[in-house]
Design a protein around this motif. Structure first.
Motif, PDB file in Angstrom:
ATOM      1  N   THR A  93      -5.948  13.116 -14.141  1.00 29.71           N
ATOM      2  CA  THR A  93      -5.788  12.771 -12.734  1.00 29.71           C
ATOM      3  C   THR A  93      -6.966  11.952 -12.211  1.00 29.71           C
ATOM      4  N   GLY A  94      -8.188  12.363 -12.573  1.00 28.35           N
ATOM      5  CA  GLY A  94      -9.383  11.701 -12.061  1.00 28.35           C
ATOM      6  C   GLY A  94      -9.453  10.227 -12.390  1.00 28.35           C
ATOM      7  N   ALA A 117      -3.188  15.224  -3.294  1.00 32.29           N
ATOM      8  CA  ALA A 117      -2.694  15.065  -4.664  1.00 32.29           C
ATOM      9  C   ALA A 117      -3.611  15.730  -5.679  1.00 32.29           C
ATOM     10  N   TYR A 118      -4.895  15.803  -5.387  1.00 30.21           N
ATOM     11  CA  TYR A 118      -5.842  16.381  -6.341  1.00 30.21           C
ATOM     12  C   TYR A 118      -5.988  17.892  -6.161  1.00 30.21           C
ATOM     13  N   LEU A 119      -6.093  18.339  -4.895  1.00 29.63           N
ATOM     14  CA  LEU A 119      -6.411  19.750  -4.648  1.00 29.63           C
ATOM     15  C   LEU A 119      -5.194  20.669  -4.680  1.00 29.63           C
ATOM     16  N   VAL A 120      -4.079  20.258  -4.079  1.00 31.21           N
ATOM     17  CA  VAL A 120      -2.926  21.156  -3.952  1.00 31.21           C
ATOM     18  C   VAL A 120      -2.445  21.672  -5.307  1.00 31.21           C
ATOM     19  N   PRO A 121      -2.284  20.823  -6.345  1.00 30.37           N
ATOM     20  CA  PRO A 121      -1.866  21.379  -7.647  1.00 30.37           C
ATOM     21  C   PRO A 121      -2.865  22.380  -8.217  1.00 30.37           C
ATOM     22  N   LEU A 168       2.021  15.645  -9.270  1.00 38.98           N
ATOM     23  CA  LEU A 168       3.038  16.263 -10.123  1.00 38.98           C
ATOM     24  C   LEU A 168       2.519  16.443 -11.543  1.00 38.98           C
ATOM     25  N   SER A 169       1.799  15.469 -12.043  1.00 41.26           N
ATOM     26  CA  SER A 169       1.257  15.551 -13.395  1.00 41.26           C
ATOM     27  C   SER A 169       0.274  16.707 -13.517  1.00 41.26           C
ATOM     28  N   THR A 170      -0.629  16.829 -12.536  1.00 39.30           N
ATOM     29  CA  THR A 170      -1.605  17.931 -12.581  1.00 39.30           C
ATOM     30  C   THR A 170      -0.903  19.282 -12.526  1.00 39.30           C
ATOM     31  N   TRP A 171       0.084  19.429 -11.634  1.00 33.96           N
ATOM     32  CA  TRP A 171       0.790  20.707 -11.497  1.00 33.96           C
ATOM     33  C   TRP A 171       1.586  21.038 -12.764  1.00 33.96           C
ATOM     34  N   SER A 172       2.262  20.018 -13.366  1.00 36.05           N
ATOM     35  CA  SER A 172       3.095  20.279 -14.534  1.00 36.05           C
ATOM     36  C   SER A 172       2.280  20.717 -15.743  1.00 36.05           C
ATOM     37  N   PHE A 173       0.995  20.398 -15.765  1.00 38.64           N
ATOM     38  CA  PHE A 173       0.134  20.816 -16.864  1.00 38.64           C
ATOM     39  C   PHE A 173      -0.725  22.021 -16.492  1.00 38.64           C
ATOM     40  N   GLY A 174      -0.236  22.765 -15.500  1.00 39.51           N
ATOM     41  CA  GLY A 174      -0.890  24.014 -15.154  1.00 39.51           C
ATOM     42  C   GLY A 174      -2.265  23.862 -14.546  1.00 39.51           C
ATOM     43  N   ALA A 203       0.820  -1.210   0.000  1.00 41.01           N
ATOM     44  CA  ALA A 203       0.000   0.000   0.000  1.00 41.01           C
ATOM     45  C   ALA A 203       0.854   1.260   0.000  1.00 41.01           C
ATOM     46  N   VAL A 204       2.118   1.143   0.458  1.00 45.76           N
ATOM     47  CA  VAL A 204       3.013   2.302   0.459  1.00 45.76           C
ATOM     48  C   VAL A 204       3.227   2.791  -0.970  1.00 45.76           C
ATOM     49  N   ALA A 205       3.206   1.867  -1.939  1.00 48.73           N
ATOM     50  CA  ALA A 205       3.402   2.268  -3.328  1.00 48.73           C
ATOM     51  C   ALA A 205       2.306   3.221  -3.787  1.00 48.73           C
ATOM     52  N   GLY A 206       1.128   3.104  -3.168  1.00 47.34           N
ATOM     53  CA  GLY A 206       0.043   4.009  -3.526  1.00 47.34           C
ATOM     54  C   GLY A 206       0.368   5.453  -3.215  1.00 47.34           C
ATOM     55  N   LEU A 207       1.129   5.679  -2.137  1.00 48.72           N
ATOM     56  CA  LEU A 207       1.494   7.058  -1.790  1.00 48.72           C
ATOM     57  C   LEU A 207       2.360   7.670  -2.888  1.00 48.72           C
ATOM     58  N   GLY A 208       3.295   6.860  -3.428  1.00 48.04           N
ATOM     59  CA  GLY A 208       4.111   7.356  -4.531  1.00 48.04           C
ATOM     60  C   GLY A 208       3.273   7.643  -5.762  1.00 48.04           C
ATOM     61  N   ALA A 209       2.265   6.809  -6.008  1.00 45.61           N
ATOM     62  CA  ALA A 209       1.387   7.028  -7.159  1.00 45.61           C
ATOM     63  C   ALA A 209       0.596   8.323  -7.000  1.00 45.61           C
TER      64      ALA A 209
END
Length: 369
Positions: free
Chosen positions: A72-73, A102-106, A60-66, A48-54
């Motif tokens: 993301t959804g 991961a969803y809101l901060v970017p 990062l993907s959402t932020w990099s695309f402005g 389940a720790v791998a989920g945190l990395g995901a």
């Protein structure tokens, strides 16, 4: 999959190739780490720790695309679905915070309007609800699998116990009957002969129980095949049938079968028992040669096979009930297949004919060759 889609996205958006490449590399690095970690040595819930990395890569993907969260959804829901298949509910609940971040901060960092931020209050609860539904179903399936495994262990132990423990008292009974037979005459001798035949049959049935277990677990069955006159084989098997039932044999003297005698006997007796139990007398037993196969046919004159039963007739427990457990025809099919033949049911008017085929072997070589 996310990394590959990011690489394919470069073809659609060459201007964002740098950002897409970074996302693809992060996805690839995360996948590589999860493949290399020896999870089997760790706690069952440690993956389940791998989920945190995901979640971090999604952010990062959402932020990099402005702040564009189009991709993301779906991956958020996919990540929740994966987690629900493998982890308990408390982990799904614990994922709520990193998923929200991961969803809101970017979106907040990139100054997205309130209507975009408000989508989190729809997507995140929906993703969690889907995860809870999948987790519940997966939990039920795991419980059923464990229950079936326990039943299988009990069944295997029961078969082995019956097959082995029945032999000791049966040997004693056989010795007593043989001692009595030495001095018996007339009707008593005939009754003791019948008793000896039945004890021998019970011993073979005990071996058959072990065969059922071996067939079920490995799919293999060792046969001791030899050339036997068909007429003698059938007559020997019919000696175990009660005298008061109408079973007739129509077997020529010139047909020789290449079979395992014990398995052939079990096949025939199972078919006769089935015909008497579910059909109607008279029961006719015949053996004919049909090209490259010898056909054993056991026909009754009953009402036939119900259409609802026909597709699963030779399956395990197909006709279980008060009259039997539904293993007889399944055993017949397995023994037929072990010989290289097959078992089938053919409609007759009236009744039904159970047919088992055996490949014709090479002729018996002459003596001295």
């Amino acid at each position: 999959m996310a990394g590959l889609l990011a690489l394919l996205g470069i073809l659609n958006d060459p201007g964002g190739s740098g950002r897409l490449l970074v996302v693809a590399l992060c996805d690839a690095a995360l996948a590589l780490v999860t493949l290399l970690v020896p999870w089997e040595r760790l706690h069952p819930h440690s993956p389940a720790v791998a989920g945190l990395g995901a979640f971090a890569v999604l952010g990062l993907s959402t932020w990099s695309f402005g702040g564009v969260a189009t991709g993301t959804g779906p991956f958020l829901v996919l990540l929740y679905a994966w987690s629900a298949l493998h982890f308990p509910r408390w982990i799904l609940g614990a994922y709520a915070l990193p998923a929200t971040v991961a969803y809101l901060v970017p979106l907040i960092i990139t100054d997205q309007p309130p209507i975009i931020l408000g989508s989190a209050f729809i997507l995140l609860p929906a993703a969690l609800a889907v995860a809870f539904l999948i987790e519940a179903q997966a939990r039920h399936l795991r419980d059923d699998r464990l229950r079936l495994a326990r039943i299988e262990q009990w069944r295997t132990a029961m078969i082995n116990t019956l097959a082995h423990d029945v032999r000791a008292p049966l040997s004693t009974v056989r010795v007593v009957l043989e001692e009595l037979r030495e001095t018996a005459t007339g009707q008593s001798a005939r009754m003791l002969d019948a008793g000896l035949r039945q004890t021998a049959r019970i011993a073979r049935l005990a071996d058959g129980l072990l065969d059922v277990h071996r067939i079920d677990s490995s799919g293999e069955l060792k046969l001791d095949r030899a050339h036997h006159p068909a007429h003698a084989l059938v007559e020997d098997a019919l000696s175990y049938v009660r005298d008061d039932v109408d079973v007739r044999a129509d077997v020529g003297e010139d047909i020789t079968l290449y079979v395992d005698k014990q398995r052939f006997e079990q096949i025939l007796l199972n078919l006769i028992t089935n015909a008497l139990r579910y059909g109607k007398a008279p029961v006719i037993v015949s053996v004919v040669r049909d090209g490259a196969f010898d056909r054993l046919e056991v026909r009754d004159h009953g009402p036939g096979i119900p259409e609802t039963l026909r597709p699963r007739l030779f399956s395990q427990f197909a006709a279980e009930g008060a009259q039997g457990v539904g293993l007889g025809l399944w055993i017949v099919r397995q023994f037929a297949a072990a010989h290289g033949g097959q078992a089938s049911a053919e409609a007759r008017d009236p009744g039904v004919a159970m047919v088992v085929t055996f490949p014709v072997a090479d002729p018996i070589p002459p003596a001295g060759t």
